[in-house]
Design an enzyme around this catalytic site. Sequence first.
Site, PDB file in Angstrom:
ATOM      1  N   HIS A 167      39.609  47.866  22.314  1.00 18.40           N
ATOM      2  CA  HIS A 167      38.428  47.253  22.954  1.00 18.40           C
ATOM      3  C   HIS A 167      38.831  46.052  23.808  1.00 18.40           C
ATOM      4  O   HIS A 167      38.020  45.143  24.014  1.00 18.40           O
ATOM      5  CB  HIS A 167      37.389  46.808  21.924  1.00 18.40           C
ATOM      6  CG  HIS A 167      37.117  47.814  20.853  1.00 18.40           C
ATOM      7  ND1 HIS A 167      36.144  48.779  20.954  1.00 18.40           N
ATOM      8  CD2 HIS A 167      37.733  48.023  19.658  1.00 18.40           C
ATOM      9  CE1 HIS A 167      36.146  49.530  19.864  1.00 18.40           C
ATOM     10  NE2 HIS A 167      37.111  49.101  19.060  1.00 18.40           N
ATOM     11  N   SER A 288      45.508  35.082  49.859  1.00 20.33           N
ATOM     12  CA  SER A 288      44.133  35.026  50.347  1.00 20.33           C
ATOM     13  C   SER A 288      44.122  34.192  51.618  1.00 20.33           C
ATOM     14  O   SER A 288      44.867  33.223  51.737  1.00 20.33           O
ATOM     15  CB  SER A 288      43.242  34.386  49.290  1.00 20.33           C
ATOM     16  OG  SER A 288      42.090  33.845  49.890  1.00 20.33           O
ATOM     17  N   LYS A 294      45.939  31.755  45.677  1.00 22.09           N
ATOM     18  CA  LYS A 294      45.797  33.151  45.253  1.00 22.09           C
ATOM     19  C   LYS A 294      47.030  34.004  45.525  1.00 22.09           C
ATOM     20  O   LYS A 294      47.686  33.874  46.546  1.00 22.09           O
ATOM     21  CB  LYS A 294      44.608  33.798  45.984  1.00 22.09           C
ATOM     22  CG  LYS A 294      43.269  33.282  45.550  1.00 22.09           C
ATOM     23  CD  LYS A 294      42.873  33.827  44.195  1.00 22.09           C
ATOM     24  CE  LYS A 294      42.346  35.218  44.321  1.00 22.09           C
ATOM     25  NZ  LYS A 294      40.915  35.325  44.395  1.00 22.09           N
ATOM     26  N   GLU A 301      45.381  47.321  42.836  1.00 23.95           N
ATOM     27  CA  GLU A 301      43.967  47.642  43.061  1.00 23.95           C
ATOM     28  C   GLU A 301      43.817  48.879  43.939  1.00 23.95           C
ATOM     29  O   GLU A 301      42.909  49.687  43.746  1.00 23.95           O
ATOM     30  CB  GLU A 301      43.255  46.443  43.699  1.00 23.95           C
ATOM     31  CG  GLU A 301      43.119  45.280  42.740  1.00 23.95           C
ATOM     32  CD  GLU A 301      42.661  44.021  43.445  1.00 23.95           C
ATOM     33  OE1 GLU A 301      41.599  43.504  43.095  1.00 23.95           O
ATOM     34  OE2 GLU A 301      43.362  43.542  44.363  1.00 23.95           O
TER      35      GLU A 301
END
Length: 472
Positions: A167, A288, A294, A301
């Site tokens: 979980h 970024s 970042k 992704e």
Amino acid sequence: MSDKRKDTGTSSNQMWGGRFAEGPSAIMREINASIPFDKALWRQDIAASKAHAQMLGTQGIISEADCEAIIGGLGQIADEYTRDGVPEDWDLEDIHMTVEARLTELIGPAAGRLHTARSRNDQVATDFRLWVRDTIDQTEALLAQLQLALLSQAEAHADSIMPGFTHLQTAQPVTLGHHLMAYFEMIERDRNRFNDARTRLSMSPLGSAALAGTGFPIDRDMTAKALGFAAPTRNSLDAVSDRDFALDILMAASQCALHLSRLAEEFIIWASQPFGFVRMADSLSTGSSIMPQKKNPDAAELVRGHTGRIIGCATSLMITMKGLPLAYSKDMQDDKPPVFEAAGLLELCIAAMTGMVADSSFNTARMRQAAELGYATATDLADWLVREADVPFREAHHITGAAVKRAEADGVALDQLPLSVLQEIDSRIDDRVFGALSVDASVASRNSYGGTAPDQVKAQIAAAKERMGMKQ
Ligand code: ARG
């Protein structure tokens, strides 16, 4: 409107225009043309045509001289395509007619004999099988690279402790090597699936002709053998209308992508600041444009994103096929774009994940700390009470809960609670318990076959290397 779309007027199509008074309308030409994508099959088309011509010659269906001229011409076309690419003329519809038209230009009327005892229906089925087979071989080789990357990181981290999750909540400590080897197993199953698909597709449709076979005395075993197939297909109707081999590679690709997507998701989570388990290589991350701090896991992704597209390709072909009666229908021309797209995307995804696994550096101190502070050894305390103090498991579970609560309140790991505190919770606990509470002890104790104990993980790494044919 592109130039290619202009109406060709009344000229009738050279190949099948005999019974048409007018040439195909501009829309018909456009919707009919598969050359923009099926030109990718040119190598397979030429190989299959050479095998067919050779067989026609051997069987005396065409003359020796025509056979030689055809095979020579096909070789020349292959050279031209290698050098200049495949020309894209919508009037020639597809790769099969494009090659034949060029052959006619090169060798004259003898070219017209190549299509004896053959149809584009068995031709495309054969070409596409050959293409899928080549692609499976390439995919397999790439997957082996990914397995090697997983193996080498797993070996380096067979003892590195991290929290194991259920979980996505800290469950029990495991080793990073064990976690990475779980993906090795998935990729091994993927390779098996691709191999199964390869075995199943190894039947040659060539000679099934349009749908019913042919009256010419062809030798289907000969062409099957020349093209590296195990045997000819057994039913001509099935052979020209079967696209299971294309679905098989799409299913295998979907499942493989699904695994890559799960691995990508692990990296995305692990690379996030609150986790901080992994530093991904700069080469597979981006910055970024507005937030200087970042470092984004874009490659991971996109693997996750591309997986959706790959599964979409499998869905697309299933829907194309599901309503088709026997035998060939033109809908089946739409079989190629999803297979080409999925194969290209998968290749990229495997390469990205291979780089990610190979070039990431893991923050093992942080992983260990997360396992320690996540009370991952709570089960070990409960098990110890059962084993050493004869406490029923349910009660042991309850006692352990109280210990976790106390450790949480004090902000310490379970094995950092003083014995006096533990004994306040249950007097049956003695100092031997510390032998079970450390994450190292916990991991070492899970020594069942396939378990997370470093000895088990190392044994599985050794076995995996052997399956990969690696020297130890
Ligand atoms: N380009 C076609 C395809 O990919 C070849 C088969 C055409 N056969 C036919 N009967 N029109 O499916």
